[in-house]
Design a protein around this motif. Structure first.
Motif, PDB file in Angstrom:
ATOM      1  N   ASN A 165       5.924   5.516   5.169  1.00 59.53           N
ATOM      2  CA  ASN A 165       5.296   6.459   5.945  1.00 59.53           C
ATOM      3  C   ASN A 165       6.031   6.727   6.934  1.00 59.53           C
ATOM      4  OD1 ASN A 165       4.806   4.294   7.696  1.00 59.53           O
ATOM      5  ND2 ASN A 165       2.742   3.976   6.835  1.00 59.53           N
ATOM      6  N   ARG A 166       7.203   6.176   7.253  1.00 64.48           N
ATOM      7  CA  ARG A 166       8.196   6.653   8.371  1.00 64.48           C
ATOM      8  C   ARG A 166       9.694   6.774   7.706  1.00 64.48           C
ATOM      9  NH1 ARG A 166       4.164   7.341  10.265  1.00 64.48           N
ATOM     10  NH2 ARG A 166       3.458   6.933  12.493  1.00 64.48           N
ATOM     11  N   GLY A 167       9.768   7.062   6.474  1.00 65.34           N
ATOM     12  CA  GLY A 167      11.344   7.109   5.802  1.00 65.34           C
ATOM     13  C   GLY A 167      11.724   5.895   5.118  1.00 65.34           C
ATOM     14  N   ALA A 168      12.769   6.000   4.364  1.00 64.16           N
ATOM     15  CA  ALA A 168      13.082   5.028   3.308  1.00 64.16           C
ATOM     16  C   ALA A 168      13.007   3.746   4.166  1.00 64.16           C
ATOM     17  CB  ALA A 168      14.498   5.428   3.155  1.00 64.16           C
ATOM     18  N   SER A 212      -6.207   3.395   4.711  1.00 63.51           N
ATOM     19  CA  SER A 212      -4.820   3.954   4.864  1.00 63.51           C
ATOM     20  C   SER A 212      -4.488   4.211   6.180  1.00 63.51           C
ATOM     21  CB  SER A 212      -4.501   4.980   3.646  1.00 63.51           C
ATOM     22  OG  SER A 212      -5.585   6.260   3.980  1.00 63.51           O
ATOM     23  N   GLU A 213      -3.102   4.498   6.567  1.00 61.21           N
ATOM     24  CA  GLU A 213      -2.708   4.809   7.657  1.00 61.21           C
ATOM     25  C   GLU A 213      -2.943   6.361   7.770  1.00 61.21           C
ATOM     26  OE1 GLU A 213      -1.858   2.946   9.796  1.00 61.21           O
ATOM     27  OE2 GLU A 213      -1.273   1.092   8.963  1.00 61.21           O
ATOM     28  N   SER A 214      -3.726   6.792   9.083  1.00 60.43           N
ATOM     29  CA  SER A 214      -4.017   8.105   9.211  1.00 60.43           C
ATOM     30  C   SER A 214      -2.790   8.902  10.165  1.00 60.43           C
ATOM     31  CB  SER A 214      -5.468   8.214  10.083  1.00 60.43           C
ATOM     32  OG  SER A 214      -5.270   7.636  11.038  1.00 60.43           O
ATOM     33  N   TYR A 215      -2.178   8.066  10.759  1.00 55.84           N
ATOM     34  CA  TYR A 215      -1.087   8.596  11.682  1.00 55.84           C
ATOM     35  C   TYR A 215       0.353   8.896  10.880  1.00 55.84           C
ATOM     36  CZ  TYR A 215       2.130   9.095  15.769  1.00 55.84           C
ATOM     37  OH  TYR A 215       3.202   9.421  16.749  1.00 55.84           O
ATOM     38  N   ARG A 216       0.353   9.936  10.203  1.00 52.71           N
ATOM     39  CA  ARG A 216       1.438  10.201   9.305  1.00 52.71           C
ATOM     40  C   ARG A 216       2.312  11.469   9.835  1.00 52.71           C
ATOM     41  NH1 ARG A 216       0.422   7.244   4.779  1.00 52.71           N
ATOM     42  NH2 ARG A 216       2.397   8.199   4.058  1.00 52.71           N
ATOM     43  N   ALA A 243       0.693  -1.170   0.118  1.00 48.01           N
ATOM     44  CA  ALA A 243       0.095   0.020  -0.068  1.00 48.01           C
ATOM     45  C   ALA A 243       0.816   1.327  -0.039  1.00 48.01           C
ATOM     46  CB  ALA A 243      -0.835  -0.020   1.347  1.00 48.01           C
ATOM     47  N   GLU A 244       1.999   1.362   0.535  1.00 49.39           N
ATOM     48  CA  GLU A 244       2.901   2.524   0.914  1.00 49.39           C
ATOM     49  C   GLU A 244       3.867   2.096  -0.274  1.00 49.39           C
ATOM     50  OE1 GLU A 244       2.396   5.022   2.926  1.00 49.39           O
ATOM     51  OE2 GLU A 244       0.573   4.181   3.928  1.00 49.39           O
ATOM     52  N   ARG A 245       4.226   1.437  -0.989  1.00 54.70           N
ATOM     53  CA  ARG A 245       5.369   1.320  -1.982  1.00 54.70           C
ATOM     54  C   ARG A 245       5.586   2.745  -2.692  1.00 54.70           C
ATOM     55  NH1 ARG A 245       7.925  -2.715  -3.187  1.00 54.70           N
ATOM     56  NH2 ARG A 245       6.284  -4.186  -2.530  1.00 54.70           N
ATOM     57  N   GLY A 246       6.909   2.929  -2.652  1.00 55.19           N
ATOM     58  CA  GLY A 246       7.252   4.215  -3.205  1.00 55.19           C
ATOM     59  C   GLY A 246       7.012   5.526  -2.241  1.00 55.19           C
ATOM     60  N   TYR A 296       5.080   2.055   9.002  1.00 51.85           N
ATOM     61  CA  TYR A 296       4.120   2.023  10.233  1.00 51.85           C
ATOM     62  C   TYR A 296       2.811   1.391   9.676  1.00 51.85           C
ATOM     63  CZ  TYR A 296       0.966   4.109  13.912  1.00 51.85           C
ATOM     64  OH  TYR A 296       0.076   4.296  14.687  1.00 51.85           O
ATOM     65  N   VAL A 297       2.529   0.219  10.571  1.00 49.96           N
ATOM     66  CA  VAL A 297       1.293  -0.688  10.430  1.00 49.96           C
ATOM     67  C   VAL A 297       0.441  -0.661  11.691  1.00 49.96           C
ATOM     68  CG1 VAL A 297       0.537  -2.887   9.645  1.00 49.96           C
ATOM     69  CG2 VAL A 297       2.555  -1.944   8.470  1.00 49.96           C
ATOM     70  N   THR A 298      -0.673  -0.121  11.562  1.00 47.84           N
ATOM     71  CA  THR A 298      -1.758  -0.442  12.553  1.00 47.84           C
ATOM     72  C   THR A 298      -2.373  -2.110  12.592  1.00 47.84           C
ATOM     73  OG1 THR A 298      -2.484   1.755  12.240  1.00 47.84           O
ATOM     74  CG2 THR A 298      -4.013   0.284  13.137  1.00 47.84           C
ATOM     75  N   LEU A 299      -2.288  -2.492  13.673  1.00 49.74           N
ATOM     76  CA  LEU A 299      -2.853  -3.676  13.853  1.00 49.74           C
ATOM     77  C   LEU A 299      -4.421  -3.743  14.301  1.00 49.74           C
ATOM     78  CD1 LEU A 299       0.003  -5.256  16.248  1.00 49.74           C
ATOM     79  CD2 LEU A 299      -0.151  -5.412  13.884  1.00 49.74           C
ATOM     80  N   PRO A 300      -4.969  -4.588  13.746  1.00 47.67           N
ATOM     81  CA  PRO A 300      -6.498  -4.655  14.017  1.00 47.67           C
ATOM     82  C   PRO A 300      -6.611  -5.456  15.418  1.00 47.67           C
ATOM     83  CG  PRO A 300      -5.676  -6.723  12.478  1.00 47.67           C
ATOM     84  CD  PRO A 300      -4.554  -5.652  12.899  1.00 47.67           C
ATOM     85  N   PHE A 301      -7.728  -4.782  16.041  1.00 44.80           N
ATOM     86  CA  PHE A 301      -8.154  -5.097  17.294  1.00 44.80           C
ATOM     87  C   PHE A 301      -8.817  -6.586  17.290  1.00 44.80           C
ATOM     88  CE2 PHE A 301     -10.191  -5.086  21.545  1.00 44.80           C
ATOM     89  CZ  PHE A 301      -9.071  -4.932  22.261  1.00 44.80           C
TER      90      PHE A 301
END
Length: 265
Positions: free
Chosen positions: A55-58, A257-261, A49-52, A62-67
């Motif tokens: 979201n945290r540098g090269a 998508s990740e919201s904590y950017r 999803a984040e290829r290229g 950062y991946v949110t875990l489902p509850f």
């Protein structure tokens, strides 16, 4: 609990001095190995999803875990030793607001020195307040010198960042590289100046983060989507910890998508 009230007091004193404490060999390794197996498909999807645009540098994701099991584990997020330390440094009735991971791969680099939150009162140009946002971190593998150890400073959670950066630049402020074994747990104040380091191995290095905040603090960029059925089965402590998070139907459990950017300050 593994520790006595007096030991919890001592951990809290060390935390307030240094910005962090580490509980060694605290979570069973076999439990975390199950987490690692369940995490790998989520990491693969996050990389795709984040290829290229990681979201945290090269090559750092950062991946949110489902509850859901195995991640929705009250033996971890309700752990009485962890909560006893949190309550001593961040007050009663804390809120659990984050369940996620940070994973550097081969090709990752040093992050810029940063904290994970701005000062509570930035207009005062002073960070000297009690703790209000904590991260509980534990790796899903052994953390070595080669696979991206967390680098941090001690005591900078209550210092002005300009002064901290001056100390880092002239070498007067020591840098600590924290190696951790599978099963170790770190509780840290997210204001302390720190950075991620390169993973030079072929194997991802996942670090879990559980975010706890004071009972009155809300950061809209982080939250846990709690399935309605899971909410109904939570213990009273679990409902208290998760009370400020959205309760959702199963179909809405995962966000697109990740919201904590914005994570570095």
């Amino acid at each position: 609990m593994r520790y006595t009230s007096a030991q919890h007091d001592a951990f809290a004193r060390d935390f307030n001095r240094d910005s962090l404490v580490i509980l060694r060999n605290h979570i069973p390794r076999d439990k975390l190995q199950r987490w690692r197996e369940a995490f790998q498909p989520l990491l693969d999807a996050g990389i795709e999803a984040e290829r290229g645009k990681p979201n945290r540098g090269a090559e750092r994701y950062y991946v949110t875990l489902p509850f859901v099991p195995p991640f929705a584990d009250p033996e971890i997020y309700e752990d009485r030793d962890i909560l006893s330390i949190i309550e001593r440094v961040a007050g009663p009735e804390p809120v659990l607001c984050q369940l996620a991971t940070d994973t550097p791969l081969k090709g990752s680099d040093y992050q810029l020195w940063h904290s994970d939150t701005p000062p509570l009162f930035p207009e005062l140009n002073d960070n000297d307040t009690p703790s209000f946002q904590l991260a509980v971190n534990f790796p899903l593998c052994d953390v070595t010198d080669d696979n991206g150890p967390f680098e941090t400073t001690f005591g900078t959670h209550r210092m002005n960042k300009t002064e901290v950066m001056a100390g880092l630049n002239d070498g007067s402020l020591p840098v600590h590289s924290l190696k951790m074994a599978l099963g170790d747990v770190m509780i840290r104040d997210v204001r302390a100046i720190h950075r991620g380091t390169p993973n030079r191995t072929e194997t991802p290095r996942p670090m879990v983060v559980l975010g706890y905040s004071r009972r009155w603090l809300h950061r809209p960029e982080v939250h846990i989507r709690v399935p309605r059925e899971a909410w109904n089965m939570l213990s009273p402590i679990g409902k208290q910890l998760l009370r400020n998070n959205p309760i959702v139907d199963e179909a809405n459990l995962r966000q697109e998508s990740e919201s904590y950017r914005t994570f570095a300050y």
